[in-house]
Each structure stands twice: as C-alpha cells, then as structure tokens.
Design a protein around this motif. Sequence first.
Motif, PDB file in Angstrom:
ATOM      1  N   GLN A   1     -11.351   3.137  28.705  1.00 55.23           N
ATOM      2  CA  GLN A   1     -12.464   2.699  27.869  1.00 55.23           C
ATOM      3  C   GLN A   1     -12.095   2.753  26.389  1.00 55.23           C
ATOM      4  OE1 GLN A   1     -15.573   5.352  29.177  1.00 55.23           O
ATOM      5  NE2 GLN A   1     -16.519   3.793  30.484  1.00 55.23           N
ATOM      6  N   ARG A   2     -11.379   3.795  25.999  1.00 56.94           N
ATOM      7  CA  ARG A   2     -10.990   3.923  24.597  1.00 56.94           C
ATOM      8  C   ARG A   2     -10.047   2.782  24.186  1.00 56.94           C
ATOM      9  NH1 ARG A   2     -11.058   9.496  26.087  1.00 56.94           N
ATOM     10  NH2 ARG A   2      -8.833   9.461  26.591  1.00 56.94           N
TER      11      ARG A   2
ATOM     12  N   ALA B   1     -13.609  -1.005  32.308  1.00 53.32           N
ATOM     13  CA  ALA B   1     -12.702   0.128  32.498  1.00 53.32           C
ATOM     14  C   ALA B   1     -12.481   0.499  33.967  1.00 53.32           C
ATOM     15  CB  ALA B   1     -13.199   1.336  31.715  1.00 53.32           C
TER      16      ALA B   1
ATOM     17  N   THR C   1     -16.130  -2.195  27.357  1.00 51.44           N
ATOM     18  CA  THR C   1     -15.727  -0.984  28.090  1.00 51.44           C
ATOM     19  C   THR C   1     -16.201  -1.019  29.534  1.00 51.44           C
ATOM     20  OG1 THR C   1     -17.708   0.137  27.266  1.00 51.44           O
ATOM     21  CG2 THR C   1     -15.679   0.402  25.994  1.00 51.44           C
TER      22      THR C   1
ATOM     23  N   ASP D   1      -4.309   3.536  30.933  1.00 51.66           N
ATOM     24  CA  ASP D   1      -4.514   3.369  29.497  1.00 51.66           C
ATOM     25  C   ASP D   1      -3.203   3.132  28.764  1.00 51.66           C
ATOM     26  OD1 ASP D   1      -3.900   6.031  30.286  1.00 51.66           O
ATOM     27  OD2 ASP D   1      -4.467   6.750  28.290  1.00 51.66           O
TER      28      ASP D   1
ATOM     29  N   PRO E   1     -12.313   9.923  36.797  1.00 48.73           N
ATOM     30  CA  PRO E   1     -13.152   9.714  35.600  1.00 48.73           C
ATOM     31  C   PRO E   1     -12.361   9.782  34.303  1.00 48.73           C
ATOM     32  CG  PRO E   1     -14.240  11.192  37.146  1.00 48.73           C
ATOM     33  CD  PRO E   1     -12.865  10.978  37.670  1.00 48.73           C
ATOM     34  N   GLU E   2     -11.377  10.698  34.240  1.00 54.18           N
ATOM     35  CA  GLU E   2     -10.604  10.802  33.001  1.00 54.18           C
ATOM     36  C   GLU E   2      -9.766   9.555  32.744  1.00 54.18           C
ATOM     37  OE1 GLU E   2      -8.645  13.333  36.272  1.00 54.18           O
ATOM     38  OE2 GLU E   2     -10.660  12.956  35.463  1.00 54.18           O
ATOM     39  N   THR E   3      -9.285   8.933  33.849  1.00 53.32           N
ATOM     40  CA  THR E   3      -8.538   7.676  33.693  1.00 53.32           C
ATOM     41  C   THR E   3      -9.441   6.581  33.168  1.00 53.32           C
ATOM     42  OG1 THR E   3      -7.069   8.296  35.516  1.00 53.32           O
ATOM     43  CG2 THR E   3      -7.115   5.978  34.881  1.00 53.32           C
ATOM     44  N   VAL E   4     -10.653   6.500  33.703  1.00 55.47           N
ATOM     45  CA  VAL E   4     -11.608   5.479  33.250  1.00 55.47           C
ATOM     46  C   VAL E   4     -11.949   5.692  31.782  1.00 55.47           C
ATOM     47  CG1 VAL E   4     -13.927   4.550  33.579  1.00 55.47           C
ATOM     48  CG2 VAL E   4     -12.544   5.175  35.569  1.00 55.47           C
ATOM     49  N   GLU E   5     -12.159   6.944  31.398  1.00 59.20           N
ATOM     50  CA  GLU E   5     -12.498   7.216  30.000  1.00 59.20           C
ATOM     51  C   GLU E   5     -11.362   6.820  29.066  1.00 59.20           C
ATOM     52  OE1 GLU E   5     -13.527  11.302  29.811  1.00 59.20           O
ATOM     53  OE2 GLU E   5     -15.318  11.102  31.079  1.00 59.20           O
ATOM     54  N   ALA E   6     -10.129   7.105  29.480  1.00 59.48           N
ATOM     55  CA  ALA E   6      -8.988   6.744  28.645  1.00 59.48           C
ATOM     56  C   ALA E   6      -8.876   5.229  28.500  1.00 59.48           C
ATOM     57  CB  ALA E   6      -7.705   7.328  29.238  1.00 59.48           C
TER      58      ALA E   6
ATOM     59  N   GLY F   1     -21.369  -0.844  24.451  1.00 59.36           N
ATOM     60  CA  GLY F   1     -20.917   0.055  23.418  1.00 59.36           C
ATOM     61  C   GLY F   1     -21.451  -0.452  22.098  1.00 59.36           C
TER      62      GLY F   1
END
Length: 823
Positions: A233-234, A246, A243, A258, A226-231, A160
Amino acid sequence: MSTEPEPTEKTEPGTRGAAPEPEGPGEAPGEAADGVAASAGGGEAGATGGPGDGAEASARDSVAASGDAEAGESADGASAGGGESGAAAGEAGEGVSDAPVGSGEPEADAGEGGDSAGVDADGAAKAQLSEAEAELAAQRLERERIARRKAEKQQPVESGAKLSGKAADLLAAVRAVESGAKPVAAVFSEPEPPRRPAEEPVRPRPVSAQGTEAGGGAGSVGGPAPETVEAVQRVLAEGGAPTALAPQVAAALGEGADEELRADPWQLLRVTGVRPEQADGFARELLGAECAPDDERRGRAVTVWLLEQAALAGHTALEMPALTAALAQRGVPDADAAVQSTIAEAEALVFQDALDPAAPVPAEDDADDEEGAERPVRILVGLERYALAEESLADGLARLINSVPKEDGSAEDWERAAASAKGSAAELIRAVAAGGLVLHTGGQASLTEPAALLTAARGLGLRAWAATHSPLGRDRFSTLLQADRPDGTAGSVPSDGTAHEQPRTRPVATVAGLLSGAEGPGRDGDGAFDLDLLVVLDAPQLDVETAALLVESMPDGARLVLGGDPAVLWSAGPGRVFADLLAARICPQVASRRPDPGPLGELVSGIGIGELNQVEAPGKEVVIVPVRDAGEAVHRTVQLVADSVPRALGVPAEETQVITPGHGGAAGTRALNAALKERLNPGPGRFGGFDPGDRVAYSPAPGRTLPGAVVGADADGLHLTCAGEPVVVPKERVEQSVRHGWALTAHQAVGCRWPAVVAVLPGDATQALSRPWVYTAFGRADRHLSVVQGAEQALPRAVAEIPAKPRTTRLPVLLRTQTPASG
C-alpha cells in the motif's frame, strides 16, 4: 420452423404463422403475446435464418470494442479473473451491490411489514415489540448505509488521498473489471486489430482441487500477510496508484511484493484489469526521469501481459511475428529485444516447431550448405505453464496409446458385449477393447453409445466411470444409464453396490469433481484414478491444463475415451485439445451415425455443416420471432419466457433458458437478467443484489458455470442450490462469482440442456455471430427453440461463412513427434 408475425397482426390461436392475441394485463392492444406460433415450416428465408455461428467470437469482438466482453466468467463463467468466455478472470458478479451478504439479520422478511402490529401492551408483548422495533431500526440503518455506498460509487473514485487523473482511472478500471462492467482487453484477432476481447468465458487457469466442488469454491484460500499488504500500500500510494490494489498485488507477487514492485513498477500489470498505459503512469510517478518507453523492464512486463491476453483468447503460444507486432502497437521501441529479454529472464519460453513434418531433418554435414537444407520451422513464444501443460498432455497421451490395456476381459467377452450393441455403439466397444485411447464424436443422441460402453464395461467387471463438464450433464447422463440399455435390452448399468440408487451414486462425475476427489472413484496409492476405464464426455471443453491433469491421473493400462460434439464452442481456457487430437489421428476415432431427432435435430445438424435450413415444426419446436431493435428484443424475450412458452407449450419459466452472445449491450445478459428478474422475481436485492428465488449462474472456478437458485443469506454468505446441492458463497466472493442466470452466454450454457431455449440475436450482436456459437446456442434446447431474430441476413451468413476462430497451439506438433499417426 415458424416465423412470428409482426406484433400488429391479429390472428386466432393456432393459425399458421400467427400468434394468439395478448391475454395478460398490461400488453398493448393488438400485440402478439404468444411468441410461439404454430407453423408447418412457413416463414421467409431471411426471418428463419438461424443465429450465426461466429456469434460467440464476433460477439466477443464487438463486445470487447464496447468494453463489455465477458470479463472473466467468475460467475463460467463467474470465475475470478478477466476475459469473456470463460474469460480468464472470473465472470464478475453481475448486479451485485455493496450490501454485505448476510449481515447477521434474519433471512426472510423479518421487519419487512407490521410484524409488531397488534402486539399487546403487557410486559411480554412490550419486550417483543421493542425487539421488533430494534430489528426494524437496524434494517433501516443498513438500507441507509447501502444507499450511501451506492451513491458514493457514482461519484469520482477516491482511495486514501483524493485521487484524480491516472490513479483514479486505474482504480476505476480495476473496479469495472471486477464488477463485470468492463472486460480485460485482449489484443489478438484476425488480422491484427489493436484490441480483442477474451472469448466467452475464456479462462486460462485449470480446474484445480480447490473449489472444484459445487460448493467447493466457497472457501477462500488464505490471502497475503497483512504486513505485506501494508508495505505494498505504501508503494502504491507513493506512485499515485489506488491502495485498494494492494491485496491483489501482494497475492500476485508474493512475499517481498513491495520491494519487487518498487524495483519494477510495471509488475503492476500482474493485477487483473490493469493495462499497460495505466502501469506506465504508475511507473512515471515512481521512477520520475528514469522512466522511459525503452526500459527493459517495461518490455518484459508488456510481453508477459500480451502472452496472458493471448491465453485469454485461447492461444497457448504466439508466433514471433504476431508477438512483435503487438509489442510495437503497445509502444515498445525494440520488440525483438523485449522478447529476447523476456526469454533470457525465463519469463517466457521459445520453441521452434517444424512446419512440414515430412521434410527431412538436415544432417550436421549439411549445416553450411548454401542451398539451405533446413526444415522449415515456425518460432513460437509462450508462457511456461501452458508449454508444460501441452508437453505433459502429449506425454500422457503417448503413454496411454503405447501401454498394453489391462487384461480385464477376454477378447470373446468384449466381442459378445459388442455384438449385443447396435451400430456405432458396437464399433466403440470394439475400439475400446483394443486400445488405450479412443475418440468418439456425435451429437446429443450419440450419448447412448458411451452409455452402452459403460454398461458393457461394468458388466465385464471393469471399474468404469464417466465424467461430464457440468452437473446438469452429469445428471442427464445418469438418468440415461438408469433407463433401459441403449441397445434395446432390459436392465440398467451395474451400480457400485450403494444402498440408494440415485443418479448421484451412479458411475458419473463432473470433471472438476473427479479431479478434486469430491466425486468419482477416488485415487489409488500412487495418486492415480482408481479405475480401469474413463469416458470423458464434453471433451471439446477441455483446456490444455485440465486435460493434462486428467491424463496424468490415468493409471497405466487404463483406457480413456474422449467424446463430444466437435461442432460446439471450444474450451474456455487456452487450447483446442479435442480438435487437435481429431486432426492428429493418433488413435482410433468412432463417429456416431445416430442423428439427433426431430425438427431441432434437423436444424442443428444443418448448422453444423454450414447450412441454415427451414424445418417443418408442426409441434412449435422452432419459432422465429423477428424484432427491430434491442429494446424490442428484451421485451419479446421476457414475454416468451414468462407467458408465451408456458402457456403454449406447458414449459414453465424456470425450465426455459435465455442465451445471448455477450454480457454487455442493450440485449446482453445484464439487460435481459434485469428485465427477467423484474417480471419473474421482483425484489430489492437485499442479499448483495439477490433475492430468494433468483436464478443465478455461479462460478466456483475459472471456466465453470453452475446454474442454480438463491435460497437465502446469513453471516456465512449467500446460500444457493446448484444441481440439487447446497452451496454457500462467502460474502466477499459473491460479487466475483455469482450473477443472475435467467440469461446466459453460450459458453456458460455449454454442457447443459433445457426443455426450452430462447436464443436472443439483437442487431448490435451481428459481429459476434459464428457457426459454433449458433450451433451451441440452438443445441441447448430439448423440446423448443425460440429465436428472437434481429440479426437479419447476418445470421445465415455467419452460419455459412464464419467458422471458429483459429487458436495457436503446440499440441499437434508434440503429438506428431511422440506418436505415429493412426489410420
């Protein structure tokens, strides 16, 4: 036992204590090329000292100190997770580059030479030329991309935004663990150094139904959404953490990871390879002024982390004083409060086990007696998974002992079968006829006794099966069953009536295959094994979870025989099931009186009782090769495998196995495998660091290693052959589960045997030596053992003085409370 002379000596081939002069090109004049010196037992005592027993444990300690313990034998070894000996996380794939496995290019050497040279100028030839050129261009681009990625890995870590400080350290540490370059640290050793590596290959997870087949580990279970991983990552980015972590965080914490991570940043410790100080840095970034050393969340997370590290070292629980001392070392101000909070949140369990089972339990009326009539107890703290496994195992064993065996043959039939056998085999058959649980101990030669039992039981009509730790062990035992009966009568074990009587169709399976249903008799309508008798060989390799799964799967009235050599290294996972059962004496025990034959048998038997003896080795069965340093140890090992042993003994390089204490160090598996590959199968490693023909160690599941070879690669992944069976490892799992296998650790080699073994004991591994390690490593040889000896007097001292390191378990107490002791 032969002692090879200094390399400067020149003697004629066949001379006592000498080696022939070098024959191959490139060898220094006067250097003894043949490490296999003929001898009738000559050699100095110091030189002939056999590798030390504590090698495995000591190796773990020294290797861990240098950051090189087996970080998860994801490759037995190679199972994902961290920790040596099996380390809990898999043995990270060694030497695996970032090159994708099977990028759609042809497997062999397409485009590697002038495939298009001499192509005609006509239209068809031009089309063929352009296709070849396109292929060459694609491969050039791929090689450039690989080179760039390798160069990037040498630069400061980025993810990142540009990372530095603790974030970069965290990502670098995790990558190092995943690649096998560094181990997951363990903190428990005697008496209490702050860090200790996990045992070789120490892994706490059991063999499960997924990925237990030789090719079973190929498939990957669906990852987090994928949405869990993205959350996640934030949240990681907000706390300054890489990240790239994640997916692992999301897999460890599940849905809502998250939110859980934001509420408790120390949950980052759930990720393999993350250490408390790194999680502290993440928490400071995320919490700011609210972050404090006495934070209750930190105390709980560090407590759980320490218990996980203890499991990597083989413990199923820890005594309260040891746990609180370790918490204090990790900067937890109030260790007692941290443990109590962890217990209150049900993240750990507490137990009070009686120290003296003979002491009377105080009556309630005596509770206030000032004299203190209480039974002495020890307070243990453990993770729920291991506590439940031990309790389930104790319950299942009690069920087998107390149940009445099925009427599957009259007493007269069993007695006739026993009478037709000899010695200890007859004792074993009689013991099995009378009880539901029997223990059998002995070395390699004693396998004829369970073979005789299996033959007799199937002759009586029982559905009898055997299970081994490794596919190589399975095939060896199958071959033994095919031979004449161990009692000397003609014939072989009755089969299942299958059309082809190959070893794989014999009534022998691996433990992993039996549990998964991929091998063995299958299960009945109640989910139990569809059998009447199960003989588990290599029982010392059973950890508590695997043993619990086996015992739970035994049907009522069935008989279970646990057999093995109690002197070998203990299981990769937590517990010491076989040793605890032997000590508890809750069932009949039959000790084989059949010694292992020859000089090798004599040497290994002596090591088992703490004596490193010189043995007469007229057939070059045992050879000592003194070395001065690790560099010479690597050179001499390659020389032995590639030249001396094949030339002097006729054992090809592919049937010679190198065994060394650890993965790291100047003479660890990584260094030895690199040198052996360069000599025996040089290549660019275009398939994720591997080439067709490479010997590999593949770990489909924690605590298991399958020796094999690379066949090729394509878009599906890396193609291997393991014990004669095809295996496809997806490219995303290669780095975590496959490593080169010319050299293995002793834990990876347990359960297997080879015609020739080269045991490498460099001087920097002396702290790793122990009696079980030496016994296990030397005992892997069938015909010949070369000892590359740089440990000097540390070797006989380890055999005489360094036993297996103790493990804290609850199974003995549970067995005492549920079953009476047997005479």
